[in-house]
Write an enzyme that holds these catalytic residues in place. Sequence first.
Site, PDB file in Angstrom:
ATOM      1  N   ARG A  75      65.893  69.795  72.033  1.00 51.54           N
ATOM      2  CA  ARG A  75      65.050  68.622  72.282  1.00 51.54           C
ATOM      3  C   ARG A  75      64.637  67.967  70.958  1.00 51.54           C
ATOM      4  O   ARG A  75      64.555  66.748  70.856  1.00 51.54           O
ATOM      5  CB  ARG A  75      63.822  69.018  73.100  1.00 51.54           C
ATOM      6  N   GLN A 106      51.158  62.105  75.671  1.00 52.86           N
ATOM      7  CA  GLN A 106      51.543  63.447  76.130  1.00 52.86           C
ATOM      8  C   GLN A 106      52.892  63.814  75.527  1.00 52.86           C
ATOM      9  O   GLN A 106      53.391  64.912  75.744  1.00 52.86           O
ATOM     10  CB  GLN A 106      51.646  63.454  77.661  1.00 52.86           C
ATOM     11  N   ASP A 109      57.471  63.886  70.943  1.00 54.93           N
ATOM     12  CA  ASP A 109      58.271  63.230  69.898  1.00 54.93           C
ATOM     13  C   ASP A 109      57.307  62.482  68.968  1.00 54.93           C
ATOM     14  O   ASP A 109      56.101  62.451  69.195  1.00 54.93           O
ATOM     15  CB  ASP A 109      59.326  62.290  70.527  1.00 54.93           C
ATOM     16  N   HIS A 124      49.800  67.112  73.911  1.00 56.74           N
ATOM     17  CA  HIS A 124      50.669  68.246  74.229  1.00 56.74           C
ATOM     18  C   HIS A 124      51.416  68.754  72.996  1.00 56.74           C
ATOM     19  O   HIS A 124      52.467  69.382  73.118  1.00 56.74           O
ATOM     20  CB  HIS A 124      51.638  67.873  75.364  1.00 56.74           C
ATOM     21  N   CYS A 132      53.303  79.790  63.495  1.00 60.22           N
ATOM     22  CA  CYS A 132      53.537  81.210  63.764  1.00 60.22           C
ATOM     23  C   CYS A 132      52.946  81.582  65.124  1.00 60.22           C
ATOM     24  O   CYS A 132      51.838  81.162  65.465  1.00 60.22           O
ATOM     25  CB  CYS A 132      52.897  82.052  62.665  1.00 60.22           C
ATOM     26  N   ASN A 226      54.767  51.050  84.806  1.00 64.01           N
ATOM     27  CA  ASN A 226      55.661  52.100  85.298  1.00 64.01           C
ATOM     28  C   ASN A 226      56.605  51.463  86.322  1.00 64.01           C
ATOM     29  O   ASN A 226      56.150  50.698  87.160  1.00 64.01           O
ATOM     30  CB  ASN A 226      54.825  53.208  85.973  1.00 64.01           C
ATOM     31  N   PRO A 227      57.898  51.766  86.278  1.00 61.69           N
ATOM     32  CA  PRO A 227      58.788  51.187  87.299  1.00 61.69           C
ATOM     33  C   PRO A 227      58.543  51.793  88.681  1.00 61.69           C
ATOM     34  O   PRO A 227      58.880  51.179  89.690  1.00 61.69           O
ATOM     35  CB  PRO A 227      60.191  51.552  86.804  1.00 61.69           C
TER      36      PRO A 227
HETATM   37  P1  OAD Z   1      56.942  62.562  83.926  1.00 61.32           P
HETATM   38  O1  OAD Z   1      58.388  62.868  83.837  1.00 61.32           O
HETATM   39  O2  OAD Z   1      56.105  63.359  84.866  1.00 61.32           O
HETATM   40  O3  OAD Z   1      56.748  61.037  84.317  1.00 61.32           O
HETATM   41  C1  OAD Z   1      57.450  60.034  83.646  1.00 61.32           C
HETATM   42  C2  OAD Z   1      57.055  58.709  84.250  1.00 61.32           C
HETATM   43  O4  OAD Z   1      57.693  57.706  83.512  1.00 61.32           O
HETATM   44  C3  OAD Z   1      57.441  58.531  85.714  1.00 61.32           C
HETATM   45  O5  OAD Z   1      56.320  58.073  86.455  1.00 61.32           O
HETATM   46  C4  OAD Z   1      58.549  57.452  85.664  1.00 61.32           C
HETATM   47  O6  OAD Z   1      58.522  56.591  86.796  1.00 61.32           O
HETATM   48  C5  OAD Z   1      58.150  56.703  84.413  1.00 61.32           C
HETATM   49  N1  OAD Z   1      59.245  55.990  83.755  1.00 61.32           N
HETATM   50  C6  OAD Z   1      60.578  56.255  83.767  1.00 61.32           C
HETATM   51  N2  OAD Z   1      61.238  55.352  83.012  1.00 61.32           N
HETATM   52  C7  OAD Z   1      60.307  54.495  82.510  1.00 61.32           C
HETATM   53  C8  OAD Z   1      60.356  53.347  81.678  1.00 61.32           C
HETATM   54  N3  OAD Z   1      61.509  52.897  81.178  1.00 61.32           N
HETATM   55  N4  OAD Z   1      59.191  52.725  81.365  1.00 61.32           N
HETATM   56  C9  OAD Z   1      58.017  53.174  81.861  1.00 61.32           C
HETATM   57  N5  OAD Z   1      57.910  54.249  82.663  1.00 61.32           N
HETATM   58  C10 OAD Z   1      59.038  54.902  82.989  1.00 61.32           C
HETATM   59  O7  OAD Z   1      56.372  62.619  82.425  1.00 61.32           O
HETATM   60  P2  OAD Z   1      54.860  62.740  81.956  1.00 61.32           P
HETATM   61  O8  OAD Z   1      53.951  62.000  82.863  1.00 61.32           O
HETATM   62  O9  OAD Z   1      54.848  62.412  80.521  1.00 61.32           O
HETATM   63  O10 OAD Z   1      53.960  68.569  79.634  1.00 61.32           O
HETATM   64  O11 OAD Z   1      54.625  64.295  82.141  1.00 61.32           O
HETATM   65  C11 OAD Z   1      53.420  64.850  81.732  1.00 61.32           C
HETATM   66  C12 OAD Z   1      53.655  66.230  81.175  1.00 61.32           C
HETATM   67  O12 OAD Z   1      54.388  67.018  82.117  1.00 61.32           O
HETATM   68  C13 OAD Z   1      54.518  66.272  79.945  1.00 61.32           C
HETATM   69  O13 OAD Z   1      53.807  66.024  78.755  1.00 61.32           O
HETATM   70  C14 OAD Z   1      55.033  67.680  79.968  1.00 61.32           C
HETATM   71  C15 OAD Z   1      55.403  67.778  81.411  1.00 61.32           C
HETATM   72  O14 OAD Z   1      55.434  69.072  81.954  1.00 61.32           O
HETATM   73  C16 OAD Z   1      54.177  69.637  78.894  1.00 61.32           C
HETATM   74  O15 OAD Z   1      55.289  69.956  78.511  1.00 61.32           O
HETATM   75  C17 OAD Z   1      52.932  70.400  78.577  1.00 61.32           C
END
Ligand code: OAD
Length: 259
Positions: A75, A106, A109, A124, A132, A226-227
Amino acid sequence: MTSTHQDIPAALAQTLRDAQRIVVFTGAGVSAESGIATFRDALTGLWSRFDAQALATPEAFRAQPDIVWGWYEWRRAQALRANPNAAHHAIAALARHVPELLVVTQNVDDLHERAGSARVAHLHGSLHAPRCSDCAAPHTLSSSVTEEAGEGRRIAPPACAVCGAPVRPGVVWFGESLPADAWSGALRAAEQCDLLFSIGTSALVYPAAELPQRALAAGATVVQVNPAMTPLDRQAHCNLHGGAADVMPRLLAAAWPAL
Ligand code: OAD
């Protein structure tokens, strides 16, 4: 107010111009158009292809450090290859137009920083800040990733220079607390802002997903980009349904047409 990709409501452009304190809360969707996979999108999301319990928990790292370290190196390699997209750039530009703006992400990167955002709270953690697993000493990684870093490859984690224990990824795993400073700063900002954007997040993972709720409770305007629909659609004052790299530059242009 729900908006299609064609229009940015005039009232929203005015709210943006008037805002004194903005929080931009982002999730994986903001980096999707940079080629970094989200977590929960059907088929392409990381958690539809990989088992979170086997990769993103302290227990998994203890049981199979090579698998976990290899997965995060894969990643990290993707993140290093990726470039900030128009959404990251628009968010960085927005900060130059308002008195106070905090990005709360969250994402693990560093694309917000590479686009020029100066104030970024990483709830996150980061792929680029390993430490470590025992004494927590920071570990410096090279800015390139070993050739070995491919999907599913095992790579042994480096040994800590201080105590010799395995180095772990600097990300927050399931069951772990958020970094205290980032979280308290984000909460404070959400409770004090007049406008919060929730961009590219499914708004499902707590406690991070509490931030828009806190902003709403404190009387802020909440705008979602969000789409797809999320649980926040019912509460947000405005839902801009579209990709972040399309919507965010148009939002900026609607508020400051002379740019
Ligand atoms: P998710 O994968 O849960 O959600 C991503 C969101 O981005 C979805 O609602 C999609 O519809 C939206 N999306 C997709 N393409 C897009 C675009 N081009 N423009 C705007 N939105 C778009 O990801 P997160 O909400 O970030 O945690 O997930 C939260 C946490 O869950 C992450 O930080 C990670 C994961 O488990 C840890 O690893 C601790």
